[in-house]
Design a protein around this motif. Structure first.
Motif, short mmCIF file in Angstrom:
data_model
loop_
_atom_site.label_atom_id
_atom_site.label_comp_id
_atom_site.label_asym_id
_atom_site.label_seq_id
_atom_site.Cartn_x
_atom_site.Cartn_y
_atom_site.Cartn_z
N ASN A 176 15.86 3.52 29.42
CA ASN A 176 15.56 3.81 28.01
C ASN A 176 15.28 5.28 27.73
O ASN A 176 15.16 5.67 26.58
N ILE A 177 15.15 6.09 28.76
CA ILE A 177 14.96 7.52 28.55
C ILE A 177 16.06 8.28 29.28
O ILE A 177 16.55 7.83 30.31
N LYS A 178 16.44 9.38 28.72
CA LYS A 178 17.43 10.24 29.37
C LYS A 178 16.67 11.22 30.26
O LYS A 178 15.90 12.03 29.77
N ILE A 179 16.87 11.10 31.57
CA ILE A 179 16.18 11.97 32.51
C ILE A 179 17.05 13.19 32.76
O ILE A 179 18.21 13.07 33.16
N ASP A 180 16.49 14.37 32.50
CA ASP A 180 17.23 15.61 32.67
C ASP A 180 17.02 16.23 34.05
O ASP A 180 17.79 17.10 34.46
N GLY A 181 15.97 15.81 34.75
CA GLY A 181 15.71 16.37 36.07
C GLY A 181 14.66 15.56 36.80
O GLY A 181 13.90 14.81 36.20
N ILE A 182 14.64 15.70 38.13
CA ILE A 182 13.67 15.00 38.98
C ILE A 182 13.01 16.02 39.89
O ILE A 182 13.67 16.87 40.48
N ILE A 183 11.68 15.91 40.02
CA ILE A 183 10.93 16.75 40.95
C ILE A 183 10.24 15.82 41.94
O ILE A 183 9.49 14.92 41.56
N PHE A 184 10.55 15.99 43.22
CA PHE A 184 9.88 15.23 44.28
C PHE A 184 8.73 16.08 44.79
O PHE A 184 8.90 16.91 45.67
N MET A 196 13.61 18.36 23.55
CA MET A 196 12.83 18.69 24.72
C MET A 196 13.37 17.87 25.91
O MET A 196 13.73 16.72 25.75
N LYS A 197 13.40 18.48 27.06
CA LYS A 197 13.91 17.82 28.26
C LYS A 197 12.89 16.83 28.81
O LYS A 197 11.69 16.99 28.64
N ASN A 198 13.40 15.80 29.49
CA ASN A 198 12.57 14.79 30.14
C ASN A 198 12.68 14.96 31.66
O ASN A 198 13.77 14.91 32.21
N ILE A 199 11.54 15.15 32.30
CA ILE A 199 11.49 15.38 33.74
C ILE A 199 10.73 14.23 34.40
O ILE A 199 9.62 13.89 33.98
N LEU A 200 11.32 13.62 35.41
CA LEU A 200 10.66 12.59 36.21
C LEU A 200 10.07 13.27 37.43
O LEU A 200 10.74 14.05 38.11
N ILE A 201 8.79 13.02 37.71
CA ILE A 201 8.12 13.68 38.83
C ILE A 201 7.41 12.63 39.69
O ILE A 201 6.80 11.70 39.17
N SER A 202 7.54 12.80 41.00
CA SER A 202 6.88 11.85 41.91
C SER A 202 5.45 12.30 42.16
O SER A 202 5.19 13.48 42.37
N PRO A 203 4.51 11.35 42.16
CA PRO A 203 3.11 11.71 42.42
C PRO A 203 2.81 11.76 43.91
O PRO A 203 3.59 11.29 44.73
N LYS A 204 1.67 12.35 44.24
CA LYS A 204 1.16 12.29 45.62
C LYS A 204 0.71 10.87 45.89
O LYS A 204 0.20 10.19 45.00
N ILE A 205 0.87 10.43 47.13
CA ILE A 205 0.37 9.13 47.53
C ILE A 205 -0.70 9.37 48.59
O ILE A 205 -0.42 9.95 49.63
N ILE A 206 -1.92 8.94 48.27
CA ILE A 206 -3.06 9.22 49.15
C ILE A 206 -3.75 7.90 49.49
O ILE A 206 -3.98 7.07 48.62
N SER A 207 -4.08 7.74 50.76
CA SER A 207 -4.83 6.57 51.22
C SER A 207 -6.30 6.96 51.33
O SER A 207 -6.64 7.95 51.97
#
Length: 72
Positions: free
Chosen positions: A49-57, A1-12
């Motif tokens: 330590n993890i292989k990241i296959d993709g990034i979603i901003f 299974m692929k590993n995807i890194l995703i950025s969260p929303k930043i809310i004040s």
């Protein structure tokens, strides 16, 4: 299974505290298709330590505001 890194929303909030949020729809979208990871720190040990296959901003269209305040 692929590993995807995703950025969260930043809310004040009304007290000026920053919160990091990820919409549950991302979890539902990737269910049984990919592992999703979020990170709000520069934890290179974790990322190495993890292989990241993709990034979603995702970021809720506020990434450009943070970039102006902080030199990269």
């Amino acid at each position: 299974m692929k590993n995807i890194l995703i950025s969260p929303k930043i809310i004040s909030d009304k007290y000026g505290q920053l919160g990091h949020f990820l919409d549950l729809s991302w979890k539902d979208f990737f269910k049984n298709r990919a592992n999703i990871f979020t990170t709000i720190t520069n934890n290179t040990k974790f990322l190495n330590n993890i292989k990241i296959d993709g990034i979603i901003f995702s970021g809720g269209n506020n990434l450009h505001l943070l970039e102006k305040k902080k030199k990269i």
